[in-house]
Design an enzyme around this catalytic site. Structure first.
Site, PDB file in Angstrom:
ATOM      1  CE  LYS A 131      -4.414   0.960   0.070  1.00  0.00           C
ATOM      2  NZ  LYS A 131      -5.582   0.145  -0.339  1.00  0.00           N
ATOM      3  CG  ASP A 171      -7.270   3.390  -1.004  1.00  0.00           C
ATOM      4  OD1 ASP A 171      -7.688   2.221  -0.906  1.00  0.00           O
ATOM      5  OD2 ASP A 171      -7.440   4.226  -0.099  1.00  0.00           O
TER       6      ASP A 171
END
Ligand code: NDP
Ligand code: 2IT
Length: 450
Positions: A131, A171
């Site tokens: 991430k 995201d």
């Protein structure tokens, strides 16, 4: 104070995680939830502790943080901070999104990377967990400013990514526009046209259904779950928080499945429309004009706007789909949902329900779909985008959508079966953690990583 974990070693490990990085509450929350659910597995297989699997699981393989300088349209220079966490590569190259939001810090990136590791495993596809992101705020920035920021971000991040190494995607705050700029800069620096990012435009290696995948997948998962309990979306009132990528396509699929979505939100407030949300209008306001959700009530006479987003959960509904951000649905909200007859909550965002909310929902017998399982459709289709890039082919919408349905159905059944096998039938949160942990820990042991 967190609840004690019913295994001495895991409880000590949790204390060490907190002591090592005390300022990371979201990361601690995610680790605590997973370790708590793994107690029966670790009790059955103590070698996992002795061989260091548990300690390795909670420590990222690599964490990079870097400076991102960029110039705004007035010529003023700003310096943001960029991150990439490469959490676990036991079952495949690191994979996971980039978040651009002022709240992004080490804790947020690590919680998301940790969750991503388990989620990616549940897709059944060979992807590890990663991430990244930045504390850059894309709100009210021009396209040129966003482009310059993305280019500067990639000037550093390109060193750590690649189609067989680490493949970022979107995201919060990172959608098709940002991925396009990031991809362009990656190509410029490396002189390689490679699938080092997913969520790309359809004309340069993107996959059909990626844009819709998380929201559609969420509803496919929820549909499996509610049908097993003899319920359905058909004729059910649905609440969807957020109005970004996940929320919009959750609303679209929930409606296609016969549900009636009556409310959506952004970080300023929510709209309630008793006639059912007009999704074309939401798309126009959010995807095209990039404006606030309050605009919806100004253009749609049947809708009311309320300032502040927490009270969205006070609206009576059968199914609630939190699709905005972490910890957006707390115990009070859970109690309101229960009191109003809600029968299912499925998480579209990552960790949107607080631990107290999850406990209250489960205690009341509400069907609960945990994010790791119910939102894995986005990354699942990202992995299918990687496959299509590798074979240099593009599949049809129908082909990708059918694969997405299979991914979600398999994720549901894996979580349900693991929960039942460990004496927690119906607890999909525990089942999702256990099912992915068993596969990841076996791969870690086999590779002598720990
Ligand atoms: P977007 O940026 O497209 O949309 C985010 C939405 O959530 C916006 O409506 C935003 O409102 C709202 N929001 C963001 N931060 C907050 C906050 N602090 N409080 C209240 N509302 C907030 O992001 P996505 O739709 O992509 O992501 C939403 C969630 O889904 C995130 O948790 C993400 O991690 C998760 N997710 C995303 C996937 C994907 O494929 N994109 C895959 C799996 C999970 P505003 O515009 O006012 O900021
Ligand atoms: O949280 C997530 O799963 C995502 N933001 C999507 C990640 C991806 O690589 O598609």
């Amino acid at each position: 104070m967190k609840m004690k974990i019913a295994n001495e070693y895991l409880n000590g490990l949790m204390e060490r995680v907190i002591a090592r990085d005390p300022g990371e509450p979201e990361f601690h929350q995610a680790v605590h939830e997973v370790l708590t659910s793994l107690v029966p597995v670790v009790n059955e297989r103590p070698e996992l502790i002795k061989k260091g699997v548990m300690d390795s699981l909670v420590e990222p393989e690599r964490f990079v943080s870097f400076r991102v300088p960029w110039e705004d349209d007035q010529g003023v220079v700003h310096v943001n901070r960029g991150y990439r966490v490469q959490f676990n590569s036991a079952i495949g190259p690191y994979k996971g999104g980039l978040r651009f939001h002022p709240s992004v810090n080490e804790s947020i990136v690590k919680f998301l990377g940790f969750e991503q590791t388990f989620k990616n495993c549940l897709t059944g596809l060979p992807i590890g967990g990663g991430k990244g992101g930045s504390d850059f705020n894309p709100r009210n920035k021009s396209d040129s400013e966003v482009m310059r920021f993305c280019q500067s971000f990639m000037n550093e991040m390109y060193k750590y990514i690649g189609p067989d190494m680490d493949v970022p995607a979107g995201d919060i705050g990172v959608g098709g526009r940002e991925i396009g700029y990031l991809f362009g800069q990656y190509k410029r620096i490396t002189t390689q046209f490679q699938g080092a990012l997913t969520g790309k435009g359809l004309s340069f290696g993107g996959s059909l259904v990626r844009k819709e995948a998380t929201g559609y997948g969420l509803c496919y998962f929820a549909d499996n779950m509610v049908k097993d309990a003899g319920r359905s979306f058909e004729g059910t009132t649905v609440l969807v928080s957020g109005s970004g990528n996940v929320a919009i396509y959750a609303c679209e699929k929930a409606t296609q499945l016969g549900g009636k979505v009556v409310a959506m939100s952004d970080s300023d407030g929510f709209v309630y429309d008793a006639d059912g949300i007009d999704l074309d209008l939401i798309k126009q306001i959010k995807e095209v004009e990039r404006k606030r959700i309050s605009e919806y009530a100004q253009r749609k006479p049947s809708a009311q706007y309320t300032e502040g987003c927490a009270k969205i959960w006070n609206i009576p509904c059968g199914i609630a789909l939190p699709c905005a951000t972490q910890n957006e649905l707390d115990e009070q909200a859970a109690k309101a949902l229960i009191a109003n007859g809600c029968f299912a909550v499925a998480e579209g965002a990552n960790m949107p329900c607080t631990p107290e909310a999850v406990e209250a929902l489960q205690a009341a017998g509400i069907l609960f779909a945990p994010a790791k399982a119910s939102n894995c459709g986005g990354v699942g289709v990202s992995a299918l985008e990687m496959t299509q890039n590798s074979i240099r082919l593009s599949w049809s919408f129908e082909e990708v959508d059918n694969r997405l349905r299979d991914i979600m159905s398999n994720a549901y059944h894996s979580a349900a079966e693991a929960a039942a096998r460990y004496g927690m039938a119906g607890n999909l949160a525990a089942g999702a953690n256990i099912a992915s942990f068993l596969k990841i820990s076996d791969a870690m042991l086999a590779q002598g990583l720990v």
